[in-house]
Design a protein around this motif. Structure first.
Motif, mmCIF file in Angstrom:
data_model
loop_
_atom_site.group_PDB
_atom_site.id
_atom_site.type_symbol
_atom_site.label_atom_id
_atom_site.label_comp_id
_atom_site.label_asym_id
_atom_site.label_seq_id
_atom_site.Cartn_x
_atom_site.Cartn_y
_atom_site.Cartn_z
ATOM 1 N N GLU A 1 0.800 -1.240 0.018
ATOM 2 C CA GLU A 1 -0.028 -0.086 0.150
ATOM 3 C C GLU A 1 1.008 1.252 -0.050
ATOM 4 N N GLU B 1 0.915 4.040 -2.937
ATOM 5 C CA GLU B 1 0.636 5.596 -2.446
ATOM 6 C C GLU B 1 1.510 6.315 -3.133
ATOM 7 N N ARG C 1 1.249 6.581 -6.876
ATOM 8 C CA ARG C 1 -0.121 7.295 -7.195
ATOM 9 C C ARG C 1 0.222 8.690 -7.136
ATOM 10 N N ASP C 2 0.936 9.330 -6.051
ATOM 11 C CA ASP C 2 1.139 10.734 -5.730
ATOM 12 C C ASP C 2 2.201 11.130 -6.750
#
Length: 277
Positions: A112, A116, A119-120
């Motif tokens: 995860e 993240e 994704r960011d």
């Protein structure tokens, strides 16, 4: 210290046993937050596959290459390597380092945390587009004869003359979508659709290094001697896999390739390292 590390390892293992539904929910969250619809998938215990689509498409490849460049420019703690493919990017990491970098506590999986970060990084608006370096690489090829034993078969299948097959093959500019199958083997897109030819019914046990082949709607170059079933139309004297070099593969994903026809004498001269006349 040993007891502390053992306790953290146990906690990390317990986190890894949580229901996979967390991963699915996280993927959906990522899809909502990112303008481009990308998906996150597990690759074993320490890998992430970032998928941009499921088709061969130059626009998708450029997005893959941009994310790859962003990660190389701003790697996260624990990142090991990235591997671009047609429409996806594999990201390998050390889960233990990712876990420790996050403080070694909490209920968030390393997977995860990596999702993240990716994704960011992809969705960030902190600036400008990342420059994706691409090269144009010219590859000399001796077509037909002993160098390309399947040239006549390709000509027969496509209802073209061998000369027209060579003309069309050298007229294109090909995108290197990915390196795989063998070290340094380039999967090339952009083949003239008239040249599309199925693989051989019976693969060869030994295809010479440098052989240029066609399989379906793709063309490629064997970097090493290997079994293979592609239709061989020529051979290059260039070495595509160079383990002694800093960059072991002559070609990289994102490069553009142009083939040029040469004769047997020039092939042998180049293969021996002599200047061609």
């Amino acid at each position: 210290m040993a007891f502390e590390r053992k306790g953290e390892q146990d906690q990390l293992e317990r986190l890894g046993e949580q229901d996979i539904q967390q991963d699915i929910q996280f993927e959906r969250l990522g899809e909502q937050d990112i303008q481009q619809d990308i998906q996150f998938e597990r690759l074993g215990e320490q890998g992430l596959l970032v998928r941009f689509g499921r088709r061969i498409d130059r626009a998708l490849q450029l997005m893959v290459l941009e994310l790859d460049a962003r990660l190389r420019e701003k790697p996260f703690a624990g990142m090991i390597e990235t591997v671009p493919a047609y429409a996806s990017l594999a990201v390998y990491y050390d889960a233990w380092v990712v876990y420790r970098a996050a403080g070694g506590r909490g209920d968030r999986l390393p997977f995860e945390l990596v999702c993240e970060h990716v994704r960011d990084l992809w969705a960030s608006a902190d600036g400008a587009d990342v420059s994706v370096e691409t090269r144009i690489v010219d590859i000399p090829v001796c077509y037909g004869g002993a160098y390309g034993p399947d040239l006549d078969a390709v000509a027969q299948h496509t209802r073209l003359t061998p000369e027209e097959v060579v003309r069309r093959h050298t007229a294109g500019e090909y995108a290197v979508y990915m390196i795989g199958f063998l070290p340094g083997f380039p999967y090339l897109g952009g083949l003239d659709e008239r040249l599309a030819t199925p693989r051989r019914g019976t693969p060869r046990l030994a295809v010479p290094a440098g052989s240029v082949g066609i399989a379906g709607a793709q063309t490629g170059v064997y970097p090493l001697e290997s079994p293979g079933g592609w239709q061989l139309i020529g051979r290059t004297p260039l070495r595509l896999f160079r383990p002694e070099a800093d960059s072991v593969s002559l070609l990289q994903a994102g490069d553009r390739v142009r083939f040029t026809a040469i004769g047997a004498a020039e092939f042998e001269a180049l293969a021996e390292g002599r200047p061609s006349s």
